[in-house]
Design a protein around this motif. Sequence first.
Motif, PDB file in Angstrom:
ATOM      1  N   ILE A  57       0.724  -1.347   0.023  1.00  0.00           N
ATOM      2  CA  ILE A  57       0.115  -0.021   0.004  1.00  0.00           C
ATOM      3  C   ILE A  57       1.010   1.291   0.047  1.00  0.00           C
ATOM      4  O   ILE A  57       1.841   1.415   0.837  1.00  0.00           O
ATOM      5  CB  ILE A  57      -0.962   0.071   1.108  1.00  0.00           C
ATOM      6  N   HIS A  58       0.587   2.131  -0.922  1.00  0.00           N
ATOM      7  CA  HIS A  58       1.346   3.454  -1.177  1.00  0.00           C
ATOM      8  C   HIS A  58       0.580   4.575  -0.959  1.00  0.00           C
ATOM      9  O   HIS A  58      -0.230   4.973  -1.356  1.00  0.00           O
ATOM     10  CB  HIS A  58       2.159   3.230  -2.687  1.00  0.00           C
ATOM     11  N   ALA A  59       0.864   5.049   0.513  1.00  0.00           N
ATOM     12  CA  ALA A  59      -0.003   6.294   0.641  1.00  0.00           C
ATOM     13  C   ALA A  59       0.558   7.662   0.381  1.00  0.00           C
ATOM     14  O   ALA A  59       1.437   7.895   0.436  1.00  0.00           O
ATOM     15  CB  ALA A  59      -0.100   6.308   2.234  1.00  0.00           C
ATOM     16  N   ILE A  60      -0.422   8.405  -0.366  1.00  0.00           N
ATOM     17  CA  ILE A  60       0.004   9.575  -1.000  1.00  0.00           C
ATOM     18  C   ILE A  60      -1.017  10.551  -0.816  1.00  0.00           C
ATOM     19  O   ILE A  60      -2.104  10.240  -0.331  1.00  0.00           O
ATOM     20  CB  ILE A  60       0.261   9.309  -2.481  1.00  0.00           C
ATOM     21  N   GLN A  61      -0.866  11.778  -1.345  1.00  0.00           N
ATOM     22  CA  GLN A  61      -1.685  13.047  -1.406  1.00  0.00           C
ATOM     23  C   GLN A  61      -2.050  13.515  -2.603  1.00  0.00           C
ATOM     24  O   GLN A  61      -3.151  14.196  -2.846  1.00  0.00           O
ATOM     25  CB  GLN A  61      -1.156  14.120  -0.330  1.00  0.00           C
ATOM     26  N   ASP A  62      -1.143  13.027  -3.858  1.00  0.00           N
ATOM     27  CA  ASP A  62      -1.581  13.939  -5.046  1.00  0.00           C
ATOM     28  C   ASP A  62      -1.147  12.859  -5.888  1.00  0.00           C
ATOM     29  O   ASP A  62      -0.363  11.820  -5.610  1.00  0.00           O
ATOM     30  CB  ASP A  62      -0.616  14.863  -5.243  1.00  0.00           C
ATOM     31  N   PRO A  63      -2.183  12.648  -7.046  1.00  0.00           N
ATOM     32  CA  PRO A  63      -1.889  11.540  -8.015  1.00  0.00           C
ATOM     33  C   PRO A  63      -0.684  11.379  -8.618  1.00  0.00           C
ATOM     34  O   PRO A  63      -0.134  10.470  -9.255  1.00  0.00           O
ATOM     35  CB  PRO A  63      -2.961  12.046  -9.122  1.00  0.00           C
ATOM     36  N   LYS A  64       0.035  12.860  -8.875  1.00  0.00           N
ATOM     37  CA  LYS A  64       1.544  12.933  -9.562  1.00  0.00           C
ATOM     38  C   LYS A  64       2.376  11.909  -8.575  1.00  0.00           C
ATOM     39  O   LYS A  64       3.377  11.460  -9.269  1.00  0.00           O
ATOM     40  CB  LYS A  64       1.846  14.381  -9.749  1.00  0.00           C
ATOM     41  N   ASP A  65       2.294  11.730  -7.505  1.00  0.00           N
ATOM     42  CA  ASP A  65       3.135  10.975  -6.706  1.00  0.00           C
ATOM     43  C   ASP A  65       2.701   9.171  -6.907  1.00  0.00           C
ATOM     44  O   ASP A  65       3.571   8.432  -6.186  1.00  0.00           O
ATOM     45  CB  ASP A  65       3.156  11.376  -5.250  1.00  0.00           C
ATOM     46  N   ALA A  66       1.702   8.921  -7.553  1.00  0.00           N
ATOM     47  CA  ALA A  66       1.131   7.489  -7.533  1.00  0.00           C
ATOM     48  C   ALA A  66       2.290   6.729  -8.546  1.00  0.00           C
ATOM     49  O   ALA A  66       3.074   7.300  -9.354  1.00  0.00           O
ATOM     50  CB  ALA A  66      -0.182   7.405  -8.192  1.00  0.00           C
ATOM     51  N   LYS A  67       2.633   5.365  -8.181  1.00  0.00           N
ATOM     52  CA  LYS A  67       3.294   4.668  -8.959  1.00  0.00           C
ATOM     53  C   LYS A  67       2.732   4.053 -10.175  1.00  0.00           C
ATOM     54  O   LYS A  67       3.136   3.816 -11.434  1.00  0.00           O
ATOM     55  CB  LYS A  67       4.021   3.512  -8.269  1.00  0.00           C
ATOM     56  N   TYR A  68       1.439   3.743 -10.029  1.00  0.00           N
ATOM     57  CA  TYR A  68       0.387   2.927 -11.083  1.00  0.00           C
ATOM     58  C   TYR A  68       1.185   1.615 -11.603  1.00  0.00           C
ATOM     59  O   TYR A  68       1.341   1.402 -12.595  1.00  0.00           O
ATOM     60  CB  TYR A  68       0.016   3.949 -12.139  1.00  0.00           C
TER      61      TYR A  68
END
Length: 331
Positions: A57-68
Amino acid sequence: MKPIIGITMGDAAGIGPEIIVKALGYKELYETCKPLVFGDAKMLERVVPIVGSSATIHAIQDPKDAKYEFGTIDCIHLDLLPADLPFGEVNAKAGDAAFQFLAKAIEFAKEKKINSICTAPLNKEALHLGGHMYPGHTEILAKLTDTEDFSMMLTTPNLRVIHLTTHIGLIDAINSITPERTYTVVKLAHDTLKNAGFENPRVAVCGINPHAGENGLFGYGEEEEKLEPGIKKAQDEGINVTGPLPADTLFFRAGRGDFDIVVACYHDQGHAPIKVMGIEDGVNITVGLKGGIIRTSVDHGTAFDIAGKNIAGEKSMIAAINSAIELAPKF
C-alpha cells in the motif's frame, strides 16, 4: 493514455476495502488504466493479509506521486479512521469518512486530476450518523457538482441502458415523462458516449406502451405527446437517435449491436433486460454530472455480515472499474 480511475473506498467497515484489494490483484486492470484509491491506507493494509494479497500500500496525497504499478496499490490517504475500526458495524466515523473519500475524488475530478470515479458501497445509516443527510452516492455527486439534470445508466458487456425515470411508481413515472425530459436524457446518452470516444453514438428510445403505441392502438397517445417532440429536437441537433421503438424487440436489437444505448422510460423496462443479460456484470453509472464527470458503482451494498471475512467477491468491482475506463472522458 491510460485513464486515471479514482476508486472510493465507501464505508470502510464494510466489504469495500476487501473488494478493492482483490480487484487490484488483476494485472490486466493495470494494462488499461491507472487505479487510484481514495480512502484509508491503514484499512487497505489490514485487509491485504485477510484476502491473501501480497500488494504493497502506497499512501500519497497527490496523483502525481502515484506509481501505478501492479503489486502496488496507490491510495490518496485521508487519515480519518481509527486503526482498529471494527468490521461489520455501523459507525459514524466510517460514515463521515465515506463522504470525505467521495468529496476528495470529486474535487480531483473537477480539477481533471482523475478521469472518472468508481465507488465502493456506503452505508446510509452510517452516512447520516456521520452528519451527511443524503440518500446515497448519486445525491452527493449531484450536490457537490451543482448538477440538476442527471440520469442513471446501467450496463452489461453487451447492453447500455439509460432511464427517463427510475424509483417511482409506474403511473407516476408515465405522468412525469415530458418532451423536455426525453430530450435531456437522449442528449445525456449521446454526450456521455461521445465524450468516451464513440464517433457517432446510436441512441434508441423505447416506447411507453406495447408496440410503442402502434399508431394509437395502445395507450392514449403518450408516445406522440411525451417522446416524439424530444426525439425530434435531438434529431434536429444532429443526434443519431431513433424511436420510439417497441421495447419487446429493441433490447434484443441493441444486444446484437444495432444500437449503442437504449433509453428506457421507467425502472423495470430498463432494469429487467440488464439483469437478464448479465446481473453479475451489471454496473450502475451516474451520467450528466457537470464537468463531464462519470461515476460507476458496484451493484451491491456494504454487506456488513461478511465484512472482514474474505468472503466478498470482486467481480462487480472489476466490472465497475472497466465501465469507468470505457466511459472515462478523454482530456
